[in-house]
Design a protein around this motif. Structure first.
Motif, PDB file in Angstrom:
ATOM      1  N   GLY A  17       0.801  -1.220   0.000  1.00 21.45           N
ATOM      2  CA  GLY A  17       0.000   0.000   0.000  1.00 21.45           C
ATOM      3  C   GLY A  17       0.829   1.262   0.000  1.00 21.45           C
ATOM      4  O   GLY A  17       0.319   2.353   0.193  1.00 21.45           O
ATOM      5  N   MET A  18       2.106   1.115  -0.191  1.00 15.09           N
ATOM      6  CA  MET A  18       2.982   2.279  -0.099  1.00 15.09           C
ATOM      7  C   MET A  18       2.622   3.290  -1.186  1.00 15.09           C
ATOM      8  O   MET A  18       2.762   3.022  -2.362  1.00 15.09           O
ATOM      9  N   ALA A  19       2.116   4.422  -0.764  1.00 17.63           N
ATOM     10  CA  ALA A  19       1.711   5.412  -1.750  1.00 17.63           C
ATOM     11  C   ALA A  19       2.847   6.397  -1.952  1.00 17.63           C
ATOM     12  O   ALA A  19       3.473   6.840  -1.003  1.00 17.63           O
ATOM     13  N   LEU A  20       3.141   6.675  -3.172  1.00 17.60           N
ATOM     14  CA  LEU A  20       4.222   7.604  -3.457  1.00 17.60           C
ATOM     15  C   LEU A  20       3.659   8.826  -4.155  1.00 17.60           C
ATOM     16  O   LEU A  20       3.373   8.800  -5.338  1.00 17.60           O
ATOM     17  N   GLY A  21       3.460   9.842  -3.415  1.00 16.86           N
ATOM     18  CA  GLY A  21       2.952  11.070  -4.016  1.00 16.86           C
ATOM     19  C   GLY A  21       1.508  10.908  -4.433  1.00 16.86           C
ATOM     20  O   GLY A  21       0.840   9.952  -4.078  1.00 16.86           O
ATOM     21  N   LEU A  22       1.050  11.850  -5.197  1.00 17.47           N
ATOM     22  CA  LEU A  22      -0.342  11.870  -5.587  1.00 17.47           C
ATOM     23  C   LEU A  22      -0.526  11.168  -6.913  1.00 17.47           C
ATOM     24  O   LEU A  22       0.336  11.218  -7.772  1.00 17.47           O
ATOM     25  N   SER A  98      -0.909   1.835  -7.439  1.00 15.26           N
ATOM     26  CA  SER A  98      -0.294   2.084  -6.122  1.00 15.26           C
ATOM     27  C   SER A  98       0.264   0.807  -5.498  1.00 15.26           C
ATOM     28  O   SER A  98       0.905   0.859  -4.456  1.00 15.26           O
ATOM     29  N   ASP A  99       0.007  -0.339  -6.119  1.00 10.81           N
ATOM     30  CA  ASP A  99       0.521  -1.603  -5.568  1.00 10.81           C
ATOM     31  C   ASP A  99       1.884  -1.988  -6.136  1.00 10.81           C
ATOM     32  O   ASP A  99       2.380  -3.080  -5.873  1.00 10.81           O
ATOM     33  N   ARG A 100       2.474  -1.119  -6.933  1.00 13.74           N
ATOM     34  CA  ARG A 100       3.741  -1.464  -7.595  1.00 13.74           C
ATOM     35  C   ARG A 100       4.868  -1.795  -6.629  1.00 13.74           C
ATOM     36  O   ARG A 100       4.909  -1.294  -5.511  1.00 13.74           O
ATOM     37  N   LEU A 101       5.816  -2.568  -7.114  1.00 10.01           N
ATOM     38  CA  LEU A 101       7.039  -2.835  -6.357  1.00 10.01           C
ATOM     39  C   LEU A 101       7.900  -1.582  -6.404  1.00 10.01           C
ATOM     40  O   LEU A 101       8.099  -1.001  -7.466  1.00 10.01           O
ATOM     41  N   MET A 102       8.392  -1.167  -5.255  1.00 10.56           N
ATOM     42  CA  MET A 102       9.094   0.113  -5.186  1.00 10.56           C
ATOM     43  C   MET A 102      10.527   0.015  -4.718  1.00 10.56           C
ATOM     44  O   MET A 102      11.259   0.988  -4.766  1.00 10.56           O
ATOM     45  N   THR A 103      10.925  -1.137  -4.212  1.00  5.74           N
ATOM     46  CA  THR A 103      12.278  -1.244  -3.694  1.00  5.74           C
ATOM     47  C   THR A 103      12.747  -2.689  -3.819  1.00  5.74           C
ATOM     48  O   THR A 103      11.911  -3.598  -3.806  1.00  5.74           O
ATOM     49  N   PRO A 104      14.050  -2.928  -3.954  1.00  6.44           N
ATOM     50  CA  PRO A 104      14.512  -4.327  -3.966  1.00  6.44           C
ATOM     51  C   PRO A 104      14.170  -5.007  -2.641  1.00  6.44           C
ATOM     52  O   PRO A 104      14.123  -4.355  -1.593  1.00  6.44           O
ATOM     53  N   CYS A 474      10.924  -0.518 -13.325  1.00  6.01           N
ATOM     54  CA  CYS A 474       9.989   0.556 -13.629  1.00  6.01           C
ATOM     55  C   CYS A 474       9.172   0.140 -14.845  1.00  6.01           C
ATOM     56  O   CYS A 474       9.559  -0.741 -15.596  1.00  6.01           O
ATOM     57  N   THR A 475       8.030   0.772 -15.039  1.00  2.00           N
ATOM     58  CA  THR A 475       7.153   0.367 -16.138  1.00  2.00           C
ATOM     59  C   THR A 475       7.691   0.891 -17.466  1.00  2.00           C
ATOM     60  O   THR A 475       8.606   1.724 -17.499  1.00  2.00           O
ATOM     61  N   GLU A 501       9.578   9.945 -14.653  1.00  2.00           N
ATOM     62  CA  GLU A 501      10.676   9.428 -13.830  1.00  2.00           C
ATOM     63  C   GLU A 501      10.226   8.112 -13.205  1.00  2.00           C
ATOM     64  O   GLU A 501       9.061   7.980 -12.816  1.00  2.00           O
ATOM     65  N   PRO A 502      11.138   7.143 -13.063  1.00  2.00           N
ATOM     66  CA  PRO A 502      10.734   5.890 -12.399  1.00  2.00           C
ATOM     67  C   PRO A 502      10.214   6.170 -10.987  1.00  2.00           C
ATOM     68  O   PRO A 502      10.794   6.973 -10.253  1.00  2.00           O
ATOM     69  N   LYS A 503       9.115   5.523 -10.625  1.00  2.00           N
ATOM     70  CA  LYS A 503       8.563   5.713  -9.284  1.00  2.00           C
ATOM     71  C   LYS A 503       9.410   4.962  -8.264  1.00  2.00           C
ATOM     72  O   LYS A 503       9.952   3.891  -8.566  1.00  2.00           O
TER      73      LYS A 503
END
Lengths: 742, 177
Positions: A17-22, A98-104, A474-475, A501-503
């Motif tokens: 659920g980590m939301a990054l910005g709007l 908003s469910d994307r993988l964001m970190t290794p 990133c997508t 930019e990559p999220k």
């Protein structure tokens, strides 16, 4: 007993659920603007779509804040002609999700529980480097396998070749279109490849065997089918289901499932016996006509009627329609053709039928595609692996033209292959193997035995739960990738440039491959700091540049080979042993297979069971789009299509949730809603593939609908090329929650 | 000028691209839509017919939603396009009740919302978003008062129907059959 590799749910860590910005939506609400894509756009960047393999070229539009607001097709792109499909339009959701993988993530054991901990790229690469070096030092690079799908695979493919691994495999071969490639290659000496060189635009008759164009949104083909409808072309659809394509057809043959080959042979019989074949073409270009004629002598429409339930007069009438349209007729090779394990032979029959109708190399039939060959930057020669990819298969699947993913899964299981050849380490990029490979038990055995698994993905798909290290990609909207050089009526090149930019801490595969390459001492294979340098160099060789391509997105070239179609009255050279179209295949004969297709009876459903047929919906691609905010809004879950007669027998009602149990007593993890519809035969049920996700971190897709793959435990492998036939599974219904029954 | 839409049911595959394009173009919140796809099946296996229709506000000439709106929020602009002014809408829902096409919904921001024929695009000389993305090119938008427009000519040439003609609303969305 605790498994060595537990399936880890990433959500327990709170990354899901980590939301990054709007999101873009929030932005507009705040600014009070009523429009999103419709708001003034300030700039655009070209890309090509990665939501499916059709790779339509698109403009990614940004507003004045630089936020990505919409995607639109590029006008002169031969894949989409300026019009994306719903998935392409909704591709924005891949970026916004908003469910994307964001970190290794690195697998660790804490208090006896396996879990993931967020890691830096440095740490993740340190671990991969150490594990890969251990494996390579002990077993050699031949013990490493890459499973890939899509553009990222190009970069990791280079890495694996540089490592000296012989295994770079895509499930799109043996789990999808492999049989048709072999079926057409043994007949015409040419592969079909992608996009298919079907001249639907100019055809007078399109024959679809279980191919549901329109529900599979292979964009160019759907567009051309609409053109063909406009021009009044005949469409003949063979399908036990009244598909969208069937509803657009002039002829629908509601065939008994698993009997298509009998129908094809009867058509061949009629066309030969009635003398409706293209005589000059057959005489000039083919070998084996007399043998074929003898072979199908008794395969009459009356014979086929007893098998297929298609009336003899309907078989004759449709054969006549095809012959009248000849040579502007296409018996479509299909795409997902791994059905019953004799799929190469079925697609061979399709190829033979096309040959008799003279459609190969003719306007309105199949054209000869051309693509631009891309120059590659200089690098050292790849090391030669001690054995090649077909080693793990032994004498099996002699005509496999590409590595067979299921054979590599098998080769990762102790005892399934000579120990020295066993695969020890996987990298998986862009393919959700547990939902892609049938027979999950084999997959789980392999996963349990492997020393190390690296998974690269944009989303927390099921496969990421089996990884030792998860790398967040990133997508496609946030990265450069290889140029798209596609075969078509005219060669075409398309650019993918980053539109955002990559999220989070997500990175492009080109960067990951290069960094891993450096650590493995393979810098020379990655001659770039940023992948844009490679693109600029390649484009300059092609007479343009990165800057120029960014302004147009797509560049179409004139053909070098003038023959879009075969010239008349010329002996065309075919790349077969005889140099002709082989109605009788000497290659198949040589390997001990039937040189001409034979109908073999396949099991039908036991009492109380129904054949499980699965397919596509236009809103989704495989299992990868079910969490996309736009596409899940369009179609949240799949339903089980049940004929009203069957529904009555079971007392099933529309919308009722039921569980499925297959012939091997496997019960679906989730229930599926019943859809009572006349559009499906009473001996079959149908569901759209790609639902019933097991991962809670896929917040929109978790537990929605059921997974067809879960029900596919009977796999009929094609002995010719290793394709995994998946249509021989039967399901029955459980009306109460099996977990409560116990 | 009378704007209208014609949708060719012979070509529509019901892919829903019109729905996604509209959502993104018009910032329609998740869970809501201004256009949608309807499937109707007639017959019994294997004698079947299927019609797929992309549906939306019909921008009726005789619009019950405009007549029943107590504040004047629902109104008709150039080309006969029916619009809602969010600031004037009190969210009473009378228009939602009156619409025989179920084309309106309550926006979470408190006003009623529906298809605008993408009038903001049309004013810029563009096609509505749904029409411009449709992969099968089954949707046509144009001016019925222009005898040379593609839509006028199609409606002359082809068989067509409108939805709920019995409601007497004189709808401006036509289905080619």
């Amino acid at each position: 007993m605790a498994s060595r590799r537990d399936f880890i749910k990433i959500s327990s860590l709170g990354f899901g659920g980590m939301a990054l910005g709007l999101t873009a939506c929030d932005l507009f609400k705040q600014t009070g603007a009523a429009l999103k894509g419709g708001a003034s756009v300030f700039s655009r960047v070209p890309t090509y779509c990665e939501v499916c393999f059709w790779k339509c070229a698109a403009w990614a539009y940004q507003n004045k804040e630089g936020t990505l607001v919409k995607l639109e097709g590029i006008e002169n792109d031969p894949h989409c002609h300026g019009r994306l499909c719903p998935r392409g339009t909704g591709g924005l959701g891949m970026y916004e999700d908003s469910d994307r993988l964001m970190t290794p993530l690195i697998r660790v054991t804490e208090n006896g529980q396996q879990t993931y901990r967020p890691a830096s790229w440095e740490e993740a690469f340190d671990l991969i480097e150490r594990k890969w070096k251990e494996t390579i030092n002990t077993y050699g690079p031949e013990s490493m396998a890459l499973f890939k799908h899509g553009s990222s695979g190009d970069h990791f493919g280079t890495l694996f070749k540089a490592l000296g691994s012989p295994y770079s495999t895509s499930p799109s071969y043996a789990q999808c279109r492999g049989p048709r490639e072999v079926g057409f290659y043994t007949t015409f000496g040419s592969y079909i490849n992608s996009p298919e060189p079907t001249d639907i635009r100019d055809t007078r008759c399109l024959v679809l065997i279980g191919s549901h164009i329109g529900e599979n949104m292979h964009n160019g083909q759907v567009q051309e089918m609409a053109d063909a409808i406009d021009k009044g072309a005949d469409i003949i659809t063979v399908d036990p289901r009244f598909s969208t394509a069937a509803s657009k057809s002039t002829h629908w043959l509601p065939i008994k499932p698993a009997t298509d080959l009998a129908l094809l042979l009867a058509w061949i019989h009629v066309i030969i016996e009635e003398g409706w074949y293209d005589k000059e073409y057959v005489e000039r270009h083919t070998v084996g006509f007399e043998q074929l004629k003898r072979h199908v002598r008794n395969m009459t429409p009356e014979w086929a009627y007893g098998i297929t339930t298609i009336k003899p007069e309907q078989i004759r009438e449709t054969a006549r329609v095809m012959a009248n349209a000849s040579p502007a007729v296409i018996v479509h090779p299909g795409r997902h053709v791994v059905w019953y394990g004799d799929d190469t032979q079925r697609t061979r029959a399709i190829a033979i039928l096309n040959a008799l109708l003279g459609s190969w190399g003719r306007r309105g039939g199949f054209y000869f595609p051309e693509s631009k060959s891309l120059p590659s930057m200089e690098h050292p020669p790849y090391p030669k692996p001690r054995w090649s990819w077909d080693m793990v298969m032994g004498d099996k699947y002699p005509l496999a033209g590409s590595s067979v993913s299921n054979a590599l899964v098998d080769a990762s299981i102790p005892g399934m292959v000579d120990e020295q050849y066993r695969i020890r380490s996987w990298m998986v990029s862009g393919t959700n193997l547990p939902e892609t490979m049938p027979d999950k038990q084999q997959f789980l055995k392999a996963v349990e035995a492997l020393d190390f698994i690296v998974v690269v993905d944009t989303m927390p798909m099921e496969i990421t739960g089996y990884a030792d290290v998860v790398l967040p990609e990133c997508t496609y909207l946030e990265r450069y990738d290889s140029l798209r050089s596609s075969p078509g009526r005219e060669p075409s090149v398309a650019l993918r440039a980053p539109a955002a930019e990559p999220k989070g801490d997500s990175k492009p595969a080109s960067w990951m491959a290069k960094e891993l390459g450096k650590r493995m001492g393979l810098d020379d294979f990655f001659p770039y700091e940023d992948y844009s340098e490679v693109l600029d160099w390649q484009l300059k060789q092609l007479g343009t540049s990165l800057e120029a391509m960014k302004k147009v997105g797509v560049k179409n070239y004139e053909r070098e080979n003038p023959y879009l179609y075969m010239p008349e009255g010329v002996d065309w050279p075919f790349n077969t042993p005889s140099g002709k179209i082989e109605l009788y295949s000497s290659t198949l004969k040589q390997y001990g297979f039937d040189p001409m297709p034979n109908y073999v009876e396949h099991p039908q459903a036991p009492e109380g069971f129904y054949r499980l047929i699965y397919g596509r919906a236009p809103a989704h691609t495989f299992s990868r789009t079910s969490n996309n905010p736009y596409l899940s809004d369009l179609m949240k879950e799949n339903a089980l299509w049940v004929n009203p007669k069957v529904a009555k027998l079971w007392g099933l009602e529309k919308g009722q949730k039921i569980w499925l149990k297959n012939q091997d007593d496997v019960v679906s993890s989730f229930p599926i809603k019943v859809r009572v519809t006349e559009r499906i035969r009473w001996d079959s049920v149908y569901m759209v593939h790609g639902f019933g996700h097991q991962r809670k971190e896929l917040t929109r897709a978790y537990g929605r609908g059921a997974s067809d793959t879960e029900m596919i435990t009977n796999v009929m492998v094609d002995p010719i090329m290793g394709g995994t036939g998946m249509r021989g599974n039967f399901v029955t219904f459980i009306l109460e929650d099996p977990k409560e029954i116990g | 000028m009378r704007y209208a839409m014609a949708i060719d049911t012979k070509k529509c595959v019901g892919c829903g691209d019109c729905v996604v394009a509209c959502q993104i173009e018009n910032n329609v919140p998740t869970g809501y839509c201004r256009d949608w796809v309807t499937e109707s099946v007639v017959g019994t296996y294997p004698q079947l017919e299927l019609e797929l229709r992309s549906e939306r506000c019909n921008h009726c000439e005789n619009a019950p939603c405009v007549r029943c709106c107590p504040t004047g929020a629902s109104h008709i602009v150039e080309g006969g396009v029916v619009l809602v002014t969010p600031e004037m809408c009190i969210g009473c829902g009378a228009c939602i009740e009156s619409c025989p096409y179920d084309a309106r919904y309550s926006h979470p921001d408190g006003h009623v919302d529906k298809c605008t024929f993408c009038i903001h695009r049309v004013r810029e000389g563009k096609q509505p978003a749904c029409v411009s993305v449709c992969p099968t090119k089954c949707m046509y938008f144009g001016d019925l008062d222009d005898p040379n427009s593609e839509i006028t000519q199609l409606l002359e040439k082809r068989k067509w129907k409108v939805l709920a003609p019995e409601a007497g609303t004189k709808p401006h969305v036509y289905y080619l059959i």
